[in-house]
Design a protein around this motif. Sequence first.
Motif, PDB file in Angstrom:
ATOM      1  N   ARG A 173      -6.335   2.083   2.889  1.00  0.00           N
ATOM      2  CA  ARG A 173      -6.647   1.438   1.620  1.00  0.00           C
ATOM      3  C   ARG A 173      -7.003   2.461   0.558  1.00  0.00           C
ATOM      4  O   ARG A 173      -7.413   3.587   0.868  1.00  0.00           O
ATOM      5  N   GLU A 223      -5.518   0.149   8.952  1.00  0.00           N
ATOM      6  CA  GLU A 223      -5.183  -0.175   7.575  1.00  0.00           C
ATOM      7  C   GLU A 223      -5.601   1.002   6.705  1.00  0.00           C
ATOM      8  O   GLU A 223      -6.715   1.522   6.850  1.00  0.00           O
ATOM      9  N   ASN A 227      -4.708  -2.581   0.250  1.00  0.00           N
ATOM     10  CA  ASN A 227      -3.918  -1.999   1.337  1.00  0.00           C
ATOM     11  C   ASN A 227      -2.732  -1.245   0.750  1.00  0.00           C
ATOM     12  O   ASN A 227      -1.943  -1.815   0.001  1.00  0.00           O
ATOM     13  N   TYR A 233      -2.770  -5.922  -1.871  1.00  0.00           N
ATOM     14  CA  TYR A 233      -1.613  -5.120  -1.474  1.00  0.00           C
ATOM     15  C   TYR A 233      -1.074  -4.364  -2.671  1.00  0.00           C
ATOM     16  O   TYR A 233      -0.669  -4.946  -3.672  1.00  0.00           O
ATOM     17  N   ASN A 260       3.843  -1.389   2.347  1.00  0.00           N
ATOM     18  CA  ASN A 260       3.607  -2.831   2.331  1.00  0.00           C
ATOM     19  C   ASN A 260       4.876  -3.659   2.446  1.00  0.00           C
ATOM     20  O   ASN A 260       4.802  -4.892   2.518  1.00  0.00           O
ATOM     21  N   TYR A 293       0.026   0.772   6.372  1.00  0.00           N
ATOM     22  CA  TYR A 293      -0.393   0.195   7.643  1.00  0.00           C
ATOM     23  C   TYR A 293       0.117   1.122   8.737  1.00  0.00           C
ATOM     24  O   TYR A 293       1.268   1.558   8.692  1.00  0.00           O
ATOM     25  N   LYS A 336      -8.404  -1.179  13.337  1.00  0.00           N
ATOM     26  CA  LYS A 336      -8.507  -2.566  13.759  1.00  0.00           C
ATOM     27  C   LYS A 336      -8.640  -2.598  15.280  1.00  0.00           C
ATOM     28  O   LYS A 336      -7.887  -1.933  15.992  1.00  0.00           O
TER      29      LYS A 336
END
Length: 227
Positions: A50, A48, A56, A4, A85, A59, A32
């Motif tokens: 990244r 997600e 990450n 994160y 995050n 989100y 996802k």
Amino acid sequence: MNMYQVPSPGIPGCPPGLEYLTQVDQLLIKQKVELVELVGFESNNKYEVRNSMGQNVFYAVEENDCLSRQCCGPMRPFSIHILDNFGQEIITVTRPLKCMSCFFPCCLQELEVQAPPGNTVGYVMQQWHPFSPKFIVANEHTEPVLKIHGPFCGWSCLPDVDFEILTMDEVSKIGKISKQWTGLLREVFTDSDNFGIQFPMDLDVRMKAVMIGACFLIDFMFFETTN
């Protein structure tokens, strides 16, 4: 490895929450898949975001109603909320309901990006072409800034499907949005769509946010499974 990434402190002139985007020239977006989708029931998309190290940074979750998801499929309108995050919403991506057709220029897709929510930073607007996906990336005043061109009908026989990011005169390619069948990370993702976004490090941070929105629109238009 820390999975994160901690948000960066405020930068003058940068919309709150987008500070981290000033430090990157590449993002990886992994969709996802919920278990209910494996049995044919469409659920809200979740992603997600990244960095190239696999950390990450954001989100994203789609907001929609059940009726639109089941009846409209990939054509459905949506709002995608992108959170950092710490759970703070930093970007909102909104797509109105419009039909999709390669043959009717009145049925063109568009998408608005706000960062932070309530502050429009740009738009993605489809251009009509009978065979190839073409989009205009515009600023908050709907003034064209960049173009995105995809392969024939959004499809390619190559392992990765690239949508090129071009200057308005179409002379220079400055980046791309790639549908990645193999992925850039060490992990091999086989259960969902994965995208890579590449852009210049010094690209206006607002346009970087709009590119994230463009990636979601491309996913829905060309790669979202229709039940």
